[in-house]
Design a protein around this motif. Structure first.
Motif, PDB file in Angstrom:
ATOM      1  N   ILE A   1      38.854  24.462  40.107  1.00 20.82           N
ATOM      2  CA  ILE A   1      39.008  24.394  41.555  1.00 20.82           C
ATOM      3  C   ILE A   1      38.216  25.486  42.284  1.00 20.82           C
ATOM      4  N   MET A   2      37.628  26.442  41.539  1.00 17.39           N
ATOM      5  CA  MET A   2      36.841  27.500  42.194  1.00 17.39           C
ATOM      6  C   MET A   2      35.405  27.019  42.379  1.00 17.39           C
ATOM      7  N   GLU A   3      34.812  27.482  43.514  1.00 12.41           N
ATOM      8  CA  GLU A   3      33.386  27.188  43.676  1.00 12.41           C
ATOM      9  C   GLU A   3      32.576  28.295  43.035  1.00 12.41           C
TER      10      GLU A   3
ATOM     11  N   MET B   1      42.099  43.280  45.220  1.00 11.86           N
ATOM     12  CA  MET B   1      40.960  44.210  45.196  1.00 11.86           C
ATOM     13  C   MET B   1      41.068  45.166  46.384  1.00 11.86           C
ATOM     14  N   LYS B   2      41.256  46.434  46.044  1.00 16.94           N
ATOM     15  CA  LYS B   2      41.397  47.414  47.132  1.00 16.94           C
ATOM     16  C   LYS B   2      40.068  48.102  47.381  1.00 16.94           C
ATOM     17  N   PHE B   3      39.882  48.561  48.628  1.00 15.20           N
ATOM     18  CA  PHE B   3      38.621  49.222  48.945  1.00 15.20           C
ATOM     19  C   PHE B   3      38.460  50.499  48.140  1.00 15.20           C
ATOM     20  N   SER B   4      39.587  51.220  47.944  1.00 15.76           N
ATOM     21  CA  SER B   4      39.510  52.491  47.204  1.00 15.76           C
ATOM     22  C   SER B   4      39.005  52.258  45.781  1.00 15.76           C
ATOM     23  N   GLU B   5      39.487  51.138  45.158  1.00 14.98           N
ATOM     24  CA  GLU B   5      39.049  50.845  43.795  1.00 14.98           C
ATOM     25  C   GLU B   5      37.556  50.519  43.781  1.00 14.98           C
ATOM     26  N   PHE B   6      37.174  49.707  44.757  1.00 11.78           N
ATOM     27  CA  PHE B   6      35.774  49.311  44.878  1.00 11.78           C
ATOM     28  C   PHE B   6      34.900  50.549  45.075  1.00 11.78           C
ATOM     29  N   PHE B   7      35.408  51.457  45.933  1.00 13.73           N
ATOM     30  CA  PHE B   7      34.661  52.666  46.266  1.00 13.73           C
ATOM     31  C   PHE B   7      34.504  53.567  45.038  1.00 13.73           C
ATOM     32  N   LYS B   8      35.563  53.679  44.256  1.00 11.75           N
ATOM     33  CA  LYS B   8      35.540  54.509  43.054  1.00 11.75           C
ATOM     34  C   LYS B   8      34.411  54.080  42.123  1.00 11.75           C
ATOM     35  N   GLU B   9      34.281  52.767  41.969  1.00 11.63           N
ATOM     36  CA  GLU B   9      33.234  52.214  41.103  1.00 11.63           C
ATOM     37  C   GLU B   9      31.851  52.603  41.596  1.00 11.63           C
ATOM     38  N   LYS B  10      31.767  52.750  42.929  1.00  8.51           N
ATOM     39  CA  LYS B  10      30.448  52.973  43.546  1.00  8.51           C
ATOM     40  C   LYS B  10      30.076  54.461  43.597  1.00  8.51           C
TER      41      LYS B  10
ATOM     42  N   HIS C   1      44.519  34.390  43.665  1.00  7.91           N
ATOM     43  CA  HIS C   1      45.539  33.599  44.331  1.00  7.91           C
ATOM     44  C   HIS C   1      45.726  32.250  43.620  1.00  7.91           C
ATOM     45  N   HIS C   2      44.601  31.583  43.363  1.00  8.41           N
ATOM     46  CA  HIS C   2      44.668  30.286  42.678  1.00  8.41           C
ATOM     47  C   HIS C   2      45.297  30.412  41.300  1.00  8.41           C
ATOM     48  N   THR C   3      44.909  31.458  40.571  1.00  3.77           N
ATOM     49  CA  THR C   3      45.445  31.645  39.221  1.00  3.77           C
ATOM     50  C   THR C   3      46.951  31.816  39.271  1.00  3.77           C
ATOM     51  N   GLU C   4      47.386  32.572  40.308  1.00  6.92           N
ATOM     52  CA  GLU C   4      48.813  32.797  40.419  1.00  6.92           C
ATOM     53  C   GLU C   4      49.566  31.512  40.758  1.00  6.92           C
ATOM     54  N   GLU C   5      49.005  30.741  41.650  1.00  5.76           N
ATOM     55  CA  GLU C   5      49.680  29.530  42.135  1.00  5.76           C
ATOM     56  C   GLU C   5      49.689  28.416  41.089  1.00  5.76           C
ATOM     57  N   LEU C   6      48.619  28.357  40.309  1.00  8.69           N
ATOM     58  CA  LEU C   6      48.461  27.227  39.389  1.00  8.69           C
ATOM     59  C   LEU C   6      49.482  27.266  38.265  1.00  8.69           C
ATOM     60  N   LYS C   7      50.011  26.091  37.937  1.00  6.50           N
ATOM     61  CA  LYS C   7      50.923  25.998  36.810  1.00  6.50           C
ATOM     62  C   LYS C   7      50.103  26.001  35.518  1.00  6.50           C
ATOM     63  N   GLN C   8      49.037  25.203  35.518  1.00  2.30           N
ATOM     64  CA  GLN C   8      48.133  25.207  34.370  1.00  2.30           C
ATOM     65  C   GLN C   8      46.956  26.131  34.685  1.00  2.30           C
ATOM     66  N   LYS C   9      47.139  27.411  34.335  1.00  2.65           N
ATOM     67  CA  LYS C   9      46.181  28.425  34.753  1.00  2.65           C
ATOM     68  C   LYS C   9      44.772  28.174  34.220  1.00  2.65           C
ATOM     69  N   TYR C  10      44.709  27.480  33.073  1.00  2.99           N
ATOM     70  CA  TYR C  10      43.380  27.255  32.494  1.00  2.99           C
ATOM     71  C   TYR C  10      42.522  26.330  33.336  1.00  2.99           C
ATOM     72  N   LEU C  11      43.108  25.730  34.362  1.00  2.00           N
ATOM     73  CA  LEU C  11      42.319  24.820  35.194  1.00  2.00           C
ATOM     74  C   LEU C  11      41.649  25.539  36.360  1.00  2.00           C
TER      75      LEU C  11
ATOM     76  N   ILE D   1      36.714  38.494  49.173  1.00  2.00           N
ATOM     77  CA  ILE D   1      37.101  37.134  49.538  1.00  2.00           C
ATOM     78  C   ILE D   1      37.109  36.241  48.299  1.00  2.00           C
ATOM     79  N   TYR D   2      36.048  36.315  47.509  1.00  2.00           N
ATOM     80  CA  TYR D   2      35.949  35.457  46.333  1.00  2.00           C
ATOM     81  C   TYR D   2      37.048  35.751  45.307  1.00  2.00           C
ATOM     82  N   TYR D   3      37.183  37.038  44.978  1.00  2.00           N
ATOM     83  CA  TYR D   3      38.127  37.378  43.909  1.00  2.00           C
ATOM     84  C   TYR D   3      39.583  37.207  44.336  1.00  2.00           C
ATOM     85  N   CYS D   4      39.823  37.441  45.637  1.00  2.00           N
ATOM     86  CA  CYS D   4      41.188  37.224  46.105  1.00  2.00           C
ATOM     87  C   CYS D   4      41.559  35.764  45.944  1.00  2.00           C
ATOM     88  N   GLU D   5      40.605  34.894  46.287  1.00  2.00           N
ATOM     89  CA  GLU D   5      40.847  33.461  46.150  1.00  2.00           C
ATOM     90  C   GLU D   5      41.121  33.126  44.677  1.00  2.00           C
ATOM     91  N   LEU D   6      40.319  33.709  43.800  1.00  2.00           N
ATOM     92  CA  LEU D   6      40.465  33.453  42.358  1.00  2.00           C
ATOM     93  C   LEU D   6      41.860  33.875  41.875  1.00  2.00           C
TER      94      LEU D   6
END
Lengths: 341, 221
Positions: free
Chosen positions: A83-85, A1-10, A69-79, A62-67
């Motif tokens: 692991i996300m709060e 998530m880049k600031f420029s993208e976020f800014f564009k939406e706003k 990152h986890h999706t990328e790392e996970l072998k079974q992506k559907y899980l 912070i939240y979406y980066c974690e999401l």
């Protein structure tokens, strides 16, 4: 998530806020408010606006980066939802709950299929065991009451038995369930047992066997590897080269510090370069399968699947009119050697 | 003396054929038809060897074996259509002497039975044949001071013929015995081995010891 993208939406939000701010300034100047006050007012709104934007941006980032990152790392992506709060902002909450629900529905769907598959496999296993009884009885009957058709009948019966084994191992190779048992086994013992089981066929084809250097142990499942070798033998027998005086099969092993390689080589008709990359694919019959023997294209497919499940690598080299060579690579399991010490 | 073999198999046809196979091979057979208290019946049967099926109606063959082994050490060969590595490992750990999966090759089954029985009887390493003495471990034939060295294949053939002295042994049986000892010979090689064995026996002073019966096999006189 880049600031420029976020800014564009706003941008629409900021556009509205800017126009409100300009209107405000116009009102204030209409009421003759002092310039200093207007500057202070503008700075305050500006700072709070920037602060709020940054706060919102970082919270989501912070939240979406974690999401991600986890999706990328996970072998079974559907899980990933497991692991996300749950996020603290509203849209996130909605998405999170939907994600949870879909993944739960998916899990249920999958386990229903699993159950069905397992039941189907159990049925196949049971059926194969049942059909082995009449096969055994027939085999003994043929032996006990010999007549002029005994030899042919025995050969047909052997085929029936081989085909039932193919069904059994197909079911075992397709359905993801661990029912093999890996333990150290002597290659000599396995190869001997396979050759004995296929003796009649090998003698019928007048194969000259060269079996040597097999005094080595590998970690594998004895029954599965026996089936695998039986497939390789029946393959060789299907494609013997009529031009050659003596059809030969060599079976030997080579050992390095961390692997044992079992080599299975025949001097049959060979496999053409075009077909070679596809021989392990399901239902592939190739030129050989079309021109000479009957072929379902399942034998080598199952062989490769079983090898993969056991953690062995199987490969094939061949030259048309000269030879076909299969190699099965067994890793020496570190765990086993440590446990032995 | 005939060895008595107890057959425990719940499939009637298979049981009958198995019994016929063993009787033709010169064993005395006893079949169980009532599957209550199998291990008790096994204990009372005084058989010298038991063929035990794993899938029995009342109780699992492995459990029966486990119970039987507490008091008896009669050899037991497990017969089964279950063919996973785990089944075999379980049976062997409960004290089975051999484990054969269905459909079993009749000749191999007979060979395994005779191998288990031989192991129990602790056969001596020396066998006499007319004026010859065969040393099975060294692989030699002795006639007084004269000695002939037999190859492994020749010894396997000679031993099988000697076990059935006066009876016809088929080429298939000889082949099975050789293959069971990891000697993967073909038809030609078998003929070569037999003619070599013949000439060695001739040199020991027994020229016509092995008789060829056309289309049937060989006979050791």
């Amino acid at each position: 998530m880049k600031f420029s993208e976020f800014f564009k939406e706003k941008i629409p939000v900021y556009a509205v806020e800017c126009s409100v701010w300009l209107l405000m300034l116009m009102f204030l100047s209409a009421f003759h408010v002092s310039i200093q006050l207007m500057i202070i007012f503008s700075i305050l709104t500006g700072i709070s606006e920037i602060g709020l934007t940054l706060w919102e941006f970082f919270r989501k980032k912070i939240y979406y980066c974690e999401l991600l990152h986890h999706t990328e790392e996970l072998k079974q992506k559907y899980l990933v939802s497991e692991i996300m709060e749950e996020p603290e902002f509203l849209e996130g909450k909605i998405f999170y709950s939907v994600l949870k629900q879909t993944s739960r529905a998916m899990t249920e769907e999958i386990s229903a299929y699993r159950r069905e598959n397992a039941e189907f496999r159990e049925f196949i296993e049971l059926w194969v065991h049942e059909v082995k009884l009449p096969i055994s009885s027939l085999q003994l009957m043929l032996h006990n009451h010999p007549n002029e058709i005994t030899a042919q009948a025995q050969e047909q019966l052997r085929k029936v038995n081989d085909y039932t084994d193919t069904v059994l191992y197909y079911a075992r190779s397709e359905i993801a369930e661990k029912d093999y048992l890996i333990k150290p086994i002597s290659l000599k013992k396995i190869v001997g047992s396979v050759l004995r089981k296929n003796r009649e066929d090998l003698i019928l084809h007048e194969i000259s066997l060269h079996v040597h250097d097999l005094e080595k142990e590998v970690n594998t499942d004895g029954k599965w590897i026996e089936y695998i070798l039986t497939q390789l033998i029946s393959n060789s027998l299907k494609y013997t080269d009529k031009e050659k005086e003596i059809p030969e099969i060599s079976i030997y092993a080579e050992e390095t510090s961390d692997t044992v390689k079992l080599v299975f080589r025949d001097n049959g008709i060979g496999i053409s370069e075009n077909d070679l990359p596809y021989i392990f694919e399901k239902s592939f019959t190739g030129t050989n399968g079309h021109t000479s023997a009957k072929s379902t294209g399942m034998g080598l497919y199952i062989t490769e699947r079983l090898c993969r499940k056991l953690g062995h690598q199987i490969s094939c080299r061949s030259e048309v009119g000269k030879f076909t060579e299969f190699q099965i690579l067994f890793q020496k399991n570190d765990f086993f050697s440590v446990a032995k010490k | 003396m005939k060895n008595k073999i107890l057959i425990i198999e719940d499939d009637a046809v298979l049981r009958q054929e198995l019994s016929l196979l063993l009787e033709n091979a010169g064993y005395e057979t006893l079949c169980l038809t009532d599957f209550h208290d199998v291990s008790g019946q096994m204990k009372r049967s005084r058989a010298e060897l038991v063929l035990l099926d794993i899938n029995l109606p009342e109780m699992n063959g492995e459990m029966i074996l486990q119970d039987f082994r507490k008091t008896h050490n009669t050899p037991v060969i497990m017969l089964t259509s279950r063919n996973t590595e785990l089944d075999e490992l379980l049976s062997m750990s409960y004290g089975a002497d051999d484990y054969i999966t269905k459909p079993y090759h009749p000749t191999i089954l007979l060979l395994r039975i005779s191998a288990v029985l031989k192991r129990m009887a602790k056969f001596s390493n020396f066998r006499n044949y007319h004026q010859l003495q065969a040393d099975l471990t060294k692989g030699t034939l002795k006639n007084g001071d004269a000695e002939q060295i037999l190859t492994k294949n020749e010894m396997i053939i000679f031993q099988l013929l000697l076990d059935h002295q006066g009876e016809i042994v088929t080429r298939d049986e000889l082949m099975t015995a050789l293959w069971d000892n990891d000697e993967f010979v073909n038809d030609n090689a078998l003929s070569v081995n037999i003619s070599r064995l013949r000439s060695k026996l001739t040199e020991c002073g027994l020229p016509n010891a092995i008789e060829t019966r056309k289309k049937q096999g060989y006979l050791l006189r």
